[in-house]
Structure formats: structure tokens, C-alpha cells
Design a protein around this motif. Structure first.
Motif, short mmCIF file in Angstrom:
data_model
loop_
_atom_site.label_atom_id
_atom_site.label_comp_id
_atom_site.label_asym_id
_atom_site.label_seq_id
_atom_site.Cartn_x
_atom_site.Cartn_y
_atom_site.Cartn_z
N ASN A 192 0.85 -1.28 0.01
CA ASN A 192 0.15 -0.04 0.04
C ASN A 192 0.86 1.25 0.16
OD1 ASN A 192 -1.65 2.05 0.39
ND2 ASN A 192 -2.70 1.40 2.44
N LEU A 193 0.92 1.94 -1.18
CA LEU A 193 1.89 3.36 -1.11
C LEU A 193 1.80 4.11 -0.26
CD1 LEU A 193 2.44 3.77 -5.01
CD2 LEU A 193 3.86 2.46 -3.53
N GLN A 194 0.71 4.44 0.26
CA GLN A 194 0.07 5.15 1.36
C GLN A 194 1.21 5.01 2.56
OE1 GLN A 194 -1.54 7.82 0.64
NE2 GLN A 194 -0.95 8.74 2.46
N GLU A 195 1.34 3.74 2.86
CA GLU A 195 2.18 3.21 3.76
C GLU A 195 3.69 3.32 3.61
OE1 GLU A 195 0.35 -0.52 5.10
OE2 GLU A 195 -1.59 0.56 5.78
N ASP A 196 3.99 3.45 2.34
CA ASP A 196 5.57 3.34 2.08
C ASP A 196 6.41 4.23 2.60
OD1 ASP A 196 7.05 2.25 -0.40
OD2 ASP A 196 7.69 4.45 -0.08
N ARG A 197 7.57 3.99 3.01
CA ARG A 197 8.35 4.86 3.78
C ARG A 197 8.67 6.13 3.35
NH1 ARG A 197 11.87 1.23 1.74
NH2 ARG A 197 13.83 1.70 0.95
N TRP A 198 8.93 6.18 1.91
CA TRP A 198 9.22 7.55 1.14
C TRP A 198 7.95 8.43 1.33
CZ3 TRP A 198 13.03 7.53 -3.39
CH2 TRP A 198 14.11 7.19 -2.83
N THR A 199 6.65 7.77 1.17
CA THR A 199 5.60 8.60 1.34
C THR A 199 5.37 9.14 2.67
OG1 THR A 199 4.22 6.76 0.02
CG2 THR A 199 2.85 8.43 1.09
N TYR A 200 5.59 8.42 3.72
CA TYR A 200 5.68 8.95 4.99
C TYR A 200 6.57 10.01 5.17
CZ TYR A 200 6.71 8.97 9.97
OH TYR A 200 7.02 9.43 11.23
N ARG A 201 7.76 10.10 4.51
CA ARG A 201 8.70 11.03 4.59
C ARG A 201 8.15 12.30 4.01
NH1 ARG A 201 14.22 7.74 3.03
NH2 ARG A 201 13.88 6.07 4.91
N HIS A 202 7.82 12.09 2.78
CA HIS A 202 7.03 13.29 1.81
C HIS A 202 6.16 14.15 2.80
CE1 HIS A 202 5.04 15.07 -1.59
NE2 HIS A 202 4.03 14.59 -1.11
N ASN A 203 5.10 13.19 3.31
CA ASN A 203 3.97 13.90 4.08
C ASN A 203 4.72 14.57 5.38
OD1 ASN A 203 2.07 13.13 2.52
ND2 ASN A 203 1.84 11.18 3.42
N GLN A 204 5.56 13.88 6.14
CA GLN A 204 5.99 14.56 7.49
C GLN A 204 6.94 15.70 7.17
OE1 GLN A 204 3.85 12.44 9.31
NE2 GLN A 204 5.23 13.27 10.86
N GLY A 227 8.44 5.87 -16.46
CA GLY A 227 9.59 5.19 -16.53
C GLY A 227 9.63 4.11 -15.24
N SER A 228 10.84 3.94 -14.56
CA SER A 228 10.84 3.24 -13.27
C SER A 228 10.17 3.67 -11.95
CB SER A 228 12.25 2.92 -13.17
OG SER A 228 13.13 3.89 -12.62
N LEU A 229 9.57 4.97 -11.88
CA LEU A 229 9.11 5.68 -10.96
C LEU A 229 7.63 5.62 -10.68
CD1 LEU A 229 11.28 9.03 -11.22
CD2 LEU A 229 11.78 6.77 -10.06
N ARG A 230 7.48 5.23 -9.29
CA ARG A 230 5.88 5.25 -9.07
C ARG A 230 5.61 6.35 -7.92
NH1 ARG A 230 4.31 -0.41 -6.33
NH2 ARG A 230 2.57 0.39 -6.29
N TYR A 231 4.99 7.44 -8.37
CA TYR A 231 4.81 8.48 -7.59
C TYR A 231 3.64 8.43 -6.56
CZ TYR A 231 7.24 10.69 -11.68
OH TYR A 231 8.24 10.94 -12.26
N VAL A 232 3.71 9.25 -5.62
CA VAL A 232 2.76 9.08 -4.32
C VAL A 232 1.95 9.83 -4.22
CG1 VAL A 232 4.92 7.65 -3.16
CG2 VAL A 232 4.37 10.16 -2.57
N GLY A 233 1.61 10.72 -5.05
CA GLY A 233 0.60 11.63 -5.13
C GLY A 233 0.65 12.28 -3.75
N ASN A 234 -0.48 12.58 -2.98
CA ASN A 234 -0.23 13.17 -1.61
C ASN A 234 -0.39 14.64 -1.93
OD1 ASN A 234 -0.75 11.39 0.99
ND2 ASN A 234 0.11 10.07 -0.70
N ALA A 235 -0.78 15.31 -2.77
CA ALA A 235 -0.81 16.65 -3.04
C ALA A 235 -1.57 17.14 -1.84
CB ALA A 235 -1.36 17.21 -4.41
#
Length: 307
Positions: A192-204, A227-235
């Protein structure tokens, strides 16, 4: 005076015509919602890099997989101005410029504009994971006045550095726009990308920078994949207390919120006001560490602080 603002999560690629169609659709939706300020993601004109790190497609001085480079005064930015009309719009792009020797250089850049004016632009200072193989680095932060307030711009990895946001706040920024092409972790990615550690950092980082500086924070981001990137949104839109007013989470869309900078600052900064209560006279080691200047003082500070 209250205004409505929108932070965008959307997917932008190398297809410029597709990008402009999407920009127009988003601005129509924002206009219908009564928005005065719209923040698009990093690299909305021409897309971001297709990978980061040592994956073979971010080599300097090659056009392979790189976004098209455009100038601030070129037709690509003028076309965004036509679409913006009376709304203030911040958007990311790859800027073509020339160095002191006349050589072409590229910057990961952003511009803030409306149909009649370019209010300010910015070149990304902090570069992650080999991004310096494709872009030169910017060298300054400054805020600028617009019809919706004083604005500062950042791009992606900049948000990890408190000094960057603080410089904009000290230059009077009321709204800081942090536009990103922020992906999920490359290894051990969460299901679940919403729980991904990079999503967490982005939000924090977004919450912390808003609260650190008691400013409104608008975070835009790419969504989907490229490409190889999966973006996490969270605007999102965050108030000076660190409260998230609107969030797209993983989806593409607009995070829309009504904000009132004057009234909010009057109420919040009447008590604890972080910019007023700073102690720059004791912060010397923060600026000097790692620069090669004042190393005796910095090393002495380290020894004392760990004694």
C-alpha cells in the motif's frame, strides 16, 4: 481576505500536447471551484526523469530520456500563461539557460505566473540520487509578491532541508509551494503506497516545514508512474499549525482549501511566533558545518555538545 487554493496531483510525461491538455483541464476545474492559486507538480511541462540513481538514463550532456528544455521567455511558458488567465499558477519545468562561458545548461526549475505577469522563478538547489547528472543546481531562495500574497517556491528534495523553507519564511513568504515528482521507495516498497516509507517522509516533511515556519504550505506532486518511478501523489494544503486542510492521498486530483493568511497569522503569531523567537546568534555551527570555514569552532562545538 480568504482565498481558495489548489495543490495538484497529476501525471505528466514527455508528450507536451498531452501535458497542455491536462493543464487546461485542471485549471478549468480549479476555476470552477473558485480557486485563485494553483500549484502544479515538479516537471509538469515535459515530465521528470524516467529513473534516479545509477540506472543509465540520467547521464549529463545526453538527450536520452531527458525532459525538453525550455526558456522562461519561450512559447511553452507563454502557453501556460494563456491558460492561467487571472489565476496565479506555479508550475515546474526544465529550464534551458547558458553559463558564463555560453554553454547550455539545464535546471530543474519552477515559475509562478498569471496571464499577464511572471512573478518569480526558482532553480532547484538540492539534488537527490544522481539528479546532478542531468541538471545544474540553483543557488538561491527568495520570495516574491503576487496578487494572492507573498510566495516562495521549492522543488521536491528541498523540503528535507529546514534551512530552505526558513530562508523563504524570513524573506516574508506567506505561502510556500513545494512541488515534487516524489516517488515511492525503490526497494522494499510497501504494498500500500500510502504506507510506504518514502510517502511517510514526503508527508512528514510537509507538515514539519509548515509548522516550523508557521506558513501555509502547498505540496503538489506527480501521480501514477513514469519510467521506473511510482509517484506517491499526496498533494495537500497545510495551515501554519501543521494541520492538513486537504489531501489527494495517492489519487490524481486537486486538494482544494480556503485559506486566510492575514487572519491566521494575526491569531497564531500573536502568541508563539517562531521567526521572532529565533536565536541566530547561537546557530553558527549549523551554517558552517561541512563548509570548510570555521572548522575549529565547529569541531569545538561538536566536542562540547557531546561531552
Amino acid at each position: 481576505m480568504p482565498i481558495k487554493v489548489a495543490s495538484v496531483a497529476a501525471n505528466f510525461t514527455r508528450d507536451l500536447e498531452q501535458n497542455y491538455t491536462l493543464i487546461a483541464e485542471i485549471l478549468d476545474e480549479a476555476r470552477e471551484a473558485g480557486c485563485s492559486l494553483v500549484a502544479f507538480p515538479e516537471a509538469s511541462i515535459g515530465g521528470y526523469l524516467s529513473s534516479l540513481g545509477n540506472h543509465g538514463d540520467t547521464l549529463k550532456n545526453t538527450t536520452r530520456s531527458l525532459p525538453p528544455a525550455v526558456t522562461l521567455d519561450g512559447p511553452e511558458i507563454a502557453r501556460v500563461q494563456e491558460l492561467a488567465g487571472d489565476m496565479v499558477v506555479a508550475i515546474g519545468f526544465c529550464e534551458l539557460a547558458h553559463d558564463a562561458d555560453g554553454e547550455e545548461v539545464r535546471y530543474n526549475a519552477a515559475v509562478c505566473l498569471d496571464g499577464d505577469h511572471i512573478y518569480g522563478s526558482y532553480r532547484k538547489v538540492h539534488q537527490p540520487l544522481g539528479e546532478n547528472m542531468s541538471y545544474s543546481a540553483g543557488e538561491n531562495y527568495h520570495a516574491f509578491d503576487t496578487p494572492v500574497g507573498r510566495i516562495g517556491l521549492q522543488i521536491c528534495y528541498d523540503k528535507a532541508f529546514p534551512e530552505a523553507a526558513r530562508m523563504l519564511a524570513l524573506d516574508g513568504a506567506e505561502i510556500i509551494i513545494s512541488m515534487s515528482a516524489w516517488p515511492a521507495a525503490r526497494t522494499a516498497t510497501a504494498e500500500n503506497l500510502q504506507e510506504d516509507r518514502w510517502t511517510y517522509r514526503h508527508n512528514q516533511f510537509d507538515i514539519a516545514r509548515a509548522l516550523d515556519n508557521q506558513v501555509f504550505w502547498m505540496a503538489s506532486n506527480q501521480a501514477g508512474t513514469f519510467g521506473s518511478l511510482r509517484y506517491v501523489g499526496n498533494a495537500k494544503v497545510i495551515d501554519p499549525g501543521g494541520n492538513i486542510l486537504a489531501n489527494t492521498y495517492l489519487d490524481a486530483g486537486l486538494a482544494i482549501a480556503e485559506i486566510d493568511p492575514d487572519e491566521t497569522f494575526r491569531a497564531m503569531r500573536a502568541g508563539m511566533f517562531h521567526l521572532r523567537d529565533r536565536r541566530p546568534d547561537v546557530y553558527g555551527p549549523v551554517a558552517l558545518a561541512g563548509t570548510g570555514e570555521g572548522t575549529e569552532h565547529v569541531n569545538g562545538w561538536r566536542e562540547l555538545s557531546h561531552a
